[in-house]
Design a protein around this motif. Sequence first.
Motif, PDB file in Angstrom:
ATOM      1  N   ASN A 306       0.810  -1.248  -0.031  1.00  0.00           N
ATOM      2  CA  ASN A 306      -0.209  -0.145   0.068  1.00  0.00           C
ATOM      3  C   ASN A 306       0.917   1.088  -0.084  1.00  0.00           C
ATOM      4  OD1 ASN A 306      -2.374  -1.498   0.032  1.00  0.00           O
ATOM      5  ND2 ASN A 306      -2.275  -1.474   2.224  1.00  0.00           N
ATOM      6  N   ILE A 307       2.228   1.146   0.149  1.00  0.00           N
ATOM      7  CA  ILE A 307       2.999   2.479   0.095  1.00  0.00           C
ATOM      8  C   ILE A 307       2.918   3.116  -1.142  1.00  0.00           C
ATOM      9  CG2 ILE A 307       5.014   1.106  -0.883  1.00  0.00           C
ATOM     10  CD1 ILE A 307       6.709   2.977   1.151  1.00  0.00           C
ATOM     11  N   TRP A 308       2.560   2.543  -2.219  1.00  0.00           N
ATOM     12  CA  TRP A 308       2.385   3.017  -3.524  1.00  0.00           C
ATOM     13  C   TRP A 308       1.196   4.053  -3.719  1.00  0.00           C
ATOM     14  CZ3 TRP A 308       6.905   3.404  -4.465  1.00  0.00           C
ATOM     15  CH2 TRP A 308       7.626   2.278  -4.389  1.00  0.00           C
ATOM     16  N   SER A 309       0.228   3.856  -2.728  1.00  0.00           N
ATOM     17  CA  SER A 309      -0.860   4.758  -2.770  1.00  0.00           C
ATOM     18  C   SER A 309      -0.574   6.095  -2.124  1.00  0.00           C
ATOM     19  CB  SER A 309      -1.898   4.257  -1.916  1.00  0.00           C
ATOM     20  OG  SER A 309      -1.439   4.194  -0.425  1.00  0.00           O
ATOM     21  N   ILE A 310       0.728   6.456  -1.651  1.00  0.00           N
ATOM     22  CA  ILE A 310       1.058   7.670  -1.336  1.00  0.00           C
ATOM     23  C   ILE A 310       1.367   8.513  -2.459  1.00  0.00           C
ATOM     24  CG2 ILE A 310       2.906   9.069  -0.056  1.00  0.00           C
ATOM     25  CD1 ILE A 310       3.134   6.416   1.773  1.00  0.00           C
ATOM     26  N   LYS A 311       0.802   9.733  -2.545  1.00  0.00           N
ATOM     27  CA  LYS A 311       1.339  10.762  -3.554  1.00  0.00           C
ATOM     28  C   LYS A 311       2.732  11.325  -3.495  1.00  0.00           C
ATOM     29  CE  LYS A 311      -0.296  15.337  -5.315  1.00  0.00           C
ATOM     30  NZ  LYS A 311      -0.515  14.874  -6.700  1.00  0.00           N
ATOM     31  N   SER A 325       2.820  -3.513  -9.107  1.00  0.00           N
ATOM     32  CA  SER A 325       1.856  -4.053  -9.901  1.00  0.00           C
ATOM     33  C   SER A 325       1.322  -3.135 -10.950  1.00  0.00           C
ATOM     34  CB  SER A 325       0.555  -4.792  -9.258  1.00  0.00           C
ATOM     35  OG  SER A 325      -0.065  -3.918  -8.502  1.00  0.00           O
ATOM     36  N   LEU A 326       0.526  -3.642 -11.825  1.00  0.00           N
ATOM     37  CA  LEU A 326      -0.292  -2.904 -12.770  1.00  0.00           C
ATOM     38  C   LEU A 326      -1.102  -1.734 -12.135  1.00  0.00           C
ATOM     39  CD1 LEU A 326      -1.332  -1.778 -15.785  1.00  0.00           C
ATOM     40  CD2 LEU A 326      -2.656  -3.579 -15.792  1.00  0.00           C
ATOM     41  N   GLU A 327      -1.932  -2.356 -11.119  1.00  0.00           N
ATOM     42  CA  GLU A 327      -2.706  -1.646 -10.183  1.00  0.00           C
ATOM     43  C   GLU A 327      -1.969  -0.368  -9.495  1.00  0.00           C
ATOM     44  OE1 GLU A 327      -5.982  -2.100  -6.450  1.00  0.00           O
ATOM     45  OE2 GLU A 327      -5.059  -3.659  -7.436  1.00  0.00           O
ATOM     46  N   ASN A 328      -0.753  -0.809  -9.099  1.00  0.00           N
ATOM     47  CA  ASN A 328       0.003   0.246  -8.296  1.00  0.00           C
ATOM     48  C   ASN A 328       0.484   1.280  -9.127  1.00  0.00           C
ATOM     49  OD1 ASN A 328       1.586  -2.468  -6.387  1.00  0.00           O
ATOM     50  ND2 ASN A 328      -0.107  -1.408  -5.857  1.00  0.00           N
ATOM     51  N   ALA A 329       0.774   0.749 -10.239  1.00  0.00           N
ATOM     52  CA  ALA A 329       1.294   1.911 -11.377  1.00  0.00           C
ATOM     53  C   ALA A 329       0.322   2.773 -12.055  1.00  0.00           C
ATOM     54  CB  ALA A 329       1.775   0.806 -12.673  1.00  0.00           C
ATOM     55  N   LYS A 330      -1.110   2.264 -11.911  1.00  0.00           N
ATOM     56  CA  LYS A 330      -2.181   3.197 -12.305  1.00  0.00           C
ATOM     57  C   LYS A 330      -2.352   4.330 -11.306  1.00  0.00           C
ATOM     58  CE  LYS A 330      -4.621   0.155 -14.989  1.00  0.00           C
ATOM     59  NZ  LYS A 330      -5.888  -0.855 -15.389  1.00  0.00           N
ATOM     60  N   THR A 331      -2.162   3.625  -9.935  1.00  0.00           N
ATOM     61  CA  THR A 331      -2.291   4.601  -8.880  1.00  0.00           C
ATOM     62  C   THR A 331      -1.189   5.663  -8.729  1.00  0.00           C
ATOM     63  OG1 THR A 331      -3.354   2.968  -7.357  1.00  0.00           O
ATOM     64  CG2 THR A 331      -2.364   4.688  -6.227  1.00  0.00           C
ATOM     65  N   ASN A 335      -1.952   9.841  -9.471  1.00  0.00           N
ATOM     66  CA  ASN A 335      -1.118  10.812  -8.203  1.00  0.00           C
ATOM     67  C   ASN A 335      -0.247  11.638  -8.763  1.00  0.00           C
ATOM     68  OD1 ASN A 335      -2.979   9.775  -6.249  1.00  0.00           O
ATOM     69  ND2 ASN A 335      -1.651   8.293  -5.519  1.00  0.00           N
ATOM     70  N   GLY A 336       0.130  11.594 -10.082  1.00  0.00           N
ATOM     71  CA  GLY A 336       1.059  12.530 -10.403  1.00  0.00           C
ATOM     72  C   GLY A 336       2.586  12.139 -10.291  1.00  0.00           C
ATOM     73  N   VAL A 337       2.983  10.862 -10.203  1.00  0.00           N
ATOM     74  CA  VAL A 337       4.478  10.293 -10.216  1.00  0.00           C
ATOM     75  C   VAL A 337       4.917  10.877 -11.523  1.00  0.00           C
ATOM     76  CG1 VAL A 337       4.210   8.038 -11.434  1.00  0.00           C
ATOM     77  CG2 VAL A 337       5.977   8.844  -9.635  1.00  0.00           C
ATOM     78  N   ILE A 338       6.268  11.486 -11.525  1.00  0.00           N
ATOM     79  CA  ILE A 338       6.938  11.901 -12.746  1.00  0.00           C
ATOM     80  C   ILE A 338       8.197  10.897 -13.169  1.00  0.00           C
ATOM     81  CG2 ILE A 338       6.338  14.212 -12.578  1.00  0.00           C
ATOM     82  CD1 ILE A 338       9.415  14.788 -11.875  1.00  0.00           C
TER      83      ILE A 338
END
Length: 445
Positions: A306-311, A325-331, A335-338
């Motif tokens: 769940n760490i990848w839910s942090i903006k 995962s793909l789901e983490n990548a979408k999140t 959330n604006g990762v560059i």
Amino acid sequence: MSYVSSVFQRIKVRNANEPEFLQAVEEVFKSLEPVLEKHPEYISANILERITEPERQIIFRVSWVDDQGVLQINRGFRIQFNGALGPYKGGLRFHPSVYIGIIKFLGFEQIFKNALTGLPIGSGKGGSDFDPKGKSDGEVMRFCQSFMTELYRHIGPDVDVPAGDIGVGGREIGYLYGQYRRIKGVFENGVLTGKGLSYGGSLVRTQATGYGLIYFVDEMLKHNNKVLQGKTVVISGSGNVAIYACQKATALGAKVIAMSDSNGYIYDENGIDLPLVRQLKEVERKRIRSYLNFHPEAQYIEGCKNIWSIKCDIALPCATQNDISLENAKTLVANGVIAVGEGANMPCTNEAINYFLENKILLAPAKAANAGGVATSALEMSQNSMRYYWTFEEIETKLKNIMVTIHSNAAAASSEYGFGYNLVAGANIAGFKKVADAMMAQGNY
């Protein structure tokens, strides 16, 4: 069906029960179609099938006695994957998840990673399903001694030079080297890297993978007219790679706001207290939730994924394979990762990699971005050969230059073969071509 696809199908049949290995092969093969079109001699020499079949696979029993006097049995592995560029080189992983497929995936990735460093090292990997967590120093020592009692006959400074990986740090390397020296009766300190400074280790080796990751990510950002300074960073893991990536990112002006271990993660919007994390993980060997005892204003959340839910601006997966995962990548993208920098080995699934690339996210692939560790291991080998030590500053300068060169070579290869600025493809191509050319020069074997 294309030539590459037909070869991959044969590899799938031969290695059907090794999903991690197949994932690594598929990711590399996706980049190679234009290379093979330009170099049909690689097809004639059957390089793809040769490069995916290890030169040697060694599996052995490791018997050791625990503190209760009970005989325990584990399984040991060493795969000498490709020696075209130099002695086999790659870490040992001690973790319950280890089996032959994990070692093969790691060894396969190591082929290209080691080639990218520009240093004369081939590819190897090894380990055991032994879990050092919760074991006493005596138990770890007895296991390492038993492990080396078999491994010693397969390694040497000009043959195969293991190092550490997950579960194998300075303590384990020390025990392994002590047993090697006892059996061989020689002070042959070039046989292992990651050694203590008192007996042939190198400065910067502990920091190298984390520092190298940040140097590579910084170069990638600069190439795209962006800067690391002022960016928020989330790092998975809290081992060597994560800790020193955090240290170097902070030194270059970024703010790391989250780190994790296998149980969960901490989120500190004020910025991670790295000296505390180092004390908890490196000295006291505690879980990261203990961070709250000193910073109650921070948050601890169970479940490391769940760490990848942090903006955040920059994501650095530094824990283990298939972390994102793909789901983490979408999140992350939502959330604006560059930018994403792979500090661990294969931390993004292939689906996640594709999603990042499709969405124009800057992606630093593991085989390039985390090559600083093995590069500094090779520098340790050089110092051992010379019976000489370089200073911290000298080695860090060499490390930074290596990482900048890897970025430059990957970017150039990507552009040359029509991928634009795609460091995933570029790293695969640059590493592959170097090894393939060496294999061609040495004939068919």
